[in-house]
Design an enzyme around this catalytic site. Sequence first.
Site, PDB file in Angstrom:
ATOM      1  N   HIS A  48       0.798  -1.217   0.000  1.00 50.70           N
ATOM      2  CA  HIS A  48       0.000   0.000   0.000  1.00 50.70           C
ATOM      3  C   HIS A  48       0.837   1.277   0.000  1.00 50.70           C
ATOM      4  O   HIS A  48       0.282   2.366  -0.126  1.00 50.70           O
ATOM      5  CB  HIS A  48      -0.953   0.010   1.201  1.00 50.70           C
ATOM      6  CG  HIS A  48      -2.007  -1.048   1.130  1.00 50.70           C
ATOM      7  ND1 HIS A  48      -2.920  -1.126   0.113  1.00 50.70           N
ATOM      8  CD2 HIS A  48      -2.284  -2.094   1.958  1.00 50.70           C
ATOM      9  CE1 HIS A  48      -3.719  -2.161   0.297  1.00 50.70           C
ATOM     10  NE2 HIS A  48      -3.350  -2.771   1.413  1.00 50.70           N
ATOM     11  N   ARG A  73       7.198  -5.848   3.094  1.00 46.25           N
ATOM     12  CA  ARG A  73       5.943  -6.422   2.626  1.00 46.25           C
ATOM     13  C   ARG A  73       5.870  -6.235   1.107  1.00 46.25           C
ATOM     14  O   ARG A  73       5.697  -5.122   0.624  1.00 46.25           O
ATOM     15  CB  ARG A  73       4.733  -5.761   3.292  1.00 46.25           C
ATOM     16  CG  ARG A  73       3.417  -6.350   2.750  1.00 46.25           C
ATOM     17  CD  ARG A  73       2.234  -6.094   3.633  1.00 46.25           C
ATOM     18  NE  ARG A  73       1.738  -4.720   3.578  1.00 46.25           N
ATOM     19  CZ  ARG A  73       0.564  -4.344   4.093  1.00 46.25           C
ATOM     20  NH1 ARG A  73      -0.215  -5.230   4.710  1.00 46.25           N
ATOM     21  NH2 ARG A  73       0.182  -3.086   4.037  1.00 46.25           N
ATOM     22  N   ASP A  87      16.891 -10.783  -2.922  1.00 45.26           N
ATOM     23  CA  ASP A  87      18.187 -10.462  -3.516  1.00 45.26           C
ATOM     24  C   ASP A  87      18.650  -9.049  -3.168  1.00 45.26           C
ATOM     25  O   ASP A  87      19.865  -8.809  -3.057  1.00 45.26           O
ATOM     26  CB  ASP A  87      18.139 -10.632  -5.034  1.00 45.26           C
ATOM     27  CG  ASP A  87      18.286 -12.089  -5.462  1.00 45.26           C
ATOM     28  OD1 ASP A  87      18.512 -12.950  -4.581  1.00 45.26           O
ATOM     29  OD2 ASP A  87      18.165 -12.372  -6.671  1.00 45.26           O
ATOM     30  N   GLU A 152      -6.045 -12.451   6.364  1.00 51.78           N
ATOM     31  CA  GLU A 152      -6.909 -11.271   6.362  1.00 51.78           C
ATOM     32  C   GLU A 152      -8.222 -11.467   5.607  1.00 51.78           C
ATOM     33  O   GLU A 152      -8.838 -10.494   5.161  1.00 51.78           O
ATOM     34  CB  GLU A 152      -6.153 -10.056   5.823  1.00 51.78           C
ATOM     35  CG  GLU A 152      -5.262 -10.321   4.633  1.00 51.78           C
ATOM     36  CD  GLU A 152      -4.281  -9.198   4.367  1.00 51.78           C
ATOM     37  OE1 GLU A 152      -4.482  -8.078   4.865  1.00 51.78           O
ATOM     38  OE2 GLU A 152      -3.304  -9.435   3.639  1.00 51.78           O
ATOM     39  N   ASP A 178      -8.597  -5.572   6.302  1.00 49.20           N
ATOM     40  CA  ASP A 178      -9.146  -6.419   5.243  1.00 49.20           C
ATOM     41  C   ASP A 178     -10.078  -7.481   5.805  1.00 49.20           C
ATOM     42  O   ASP A 178     -11.093  -7.822   5.176  1.00 49.20           O
ATOM     43  CB  ASP A 178      -8.008  -7.067   4.449  1.00 49.20           C
ATOM     44  CG  ASP A 178      -7.381  -6.096   3.460  1.00 49.20           C
ATOM     45  OD1 ASP A 178      -8.068  -5.717   2.500  1.00 49.20           O
ATOM     46  OD2 ASP A 178      -6.225  -5.707   3.658  1.00 49.20           O
TER      47      ASP A 178
END
Length: 266
Positions: A48, A73, A87, A152, A178
């Site tokens: 987000h 995230r 990576d 969620e 959510d």
Amino acid sequence: MPAPRNHFKAALKAGQPQIGLWLNMGEALMAEIAGHAGFDWLVIDGEHGPNDVRSILAQLQALSASPSEVVVRPPIGETWVIKQMLDIGARTLLVPMVDSAEQAKELVRAVRYPPHGVRGVGAAVARASNFNNIADYAHTAADEICLLVQVETMAAIRDLENIVAVDGVDGVFIGPADLSADMGYLGNADAPEVQEVIEKALGTIVRSGKAAGILTFSESLNRRYLDLGATFVAVGADVTEFAGALANLAGRYGRGKDGKAAGVSY
């Protein structure tokens, strides 16, 4: 030389409460400031927040001297996205929208090299291995990667017993916003019906021996979840804290959110 020890992962395994903050601004300087504020963990939000691979990399670099563990995230739990995050140096991932144990198993495979997984072998040119200066990185990386999955939706709640049983998942994080929307309570995560589901889910996670996590902007709820055994709890976000502090400062000089002085006609 093995991969550096993930102290956050070790703390979760030991059941030591970890207090965190969300980073949604997508700015390295703000991340660096937050990195010295005293939080145990910080989430660079690619779902987000206005982030891409390069902005996440910049924030990882800015936080390299921070005592806080950096949690990334990704926007989605796809193998190719996870490969990029690992990576560039992320070692703790919080993957959104995990609805089933099968999804969780695929995520475990995504963070591990063959023959135990499907992570592409590119460590020699990656920041994760300090550009091949960590000689044993490929053989030891999995030990220090911490995989957190987000539950969620009600579909995830129904499969929670199986999700927490997946080997390689280090923690399960409940997403109240959510989840409440999926339950028909959009914007009302405080609803008793939602809180009942959350508290039962926390109990299931804690009893499994996995770390339980959650984010809310309510101090009373955060303390309640800690009392229920949640181990990694995020207590705010840079955007909301910054906005609140600025509004408070303006308000002390009689300025409202519309930019006009309170009680003054223009």
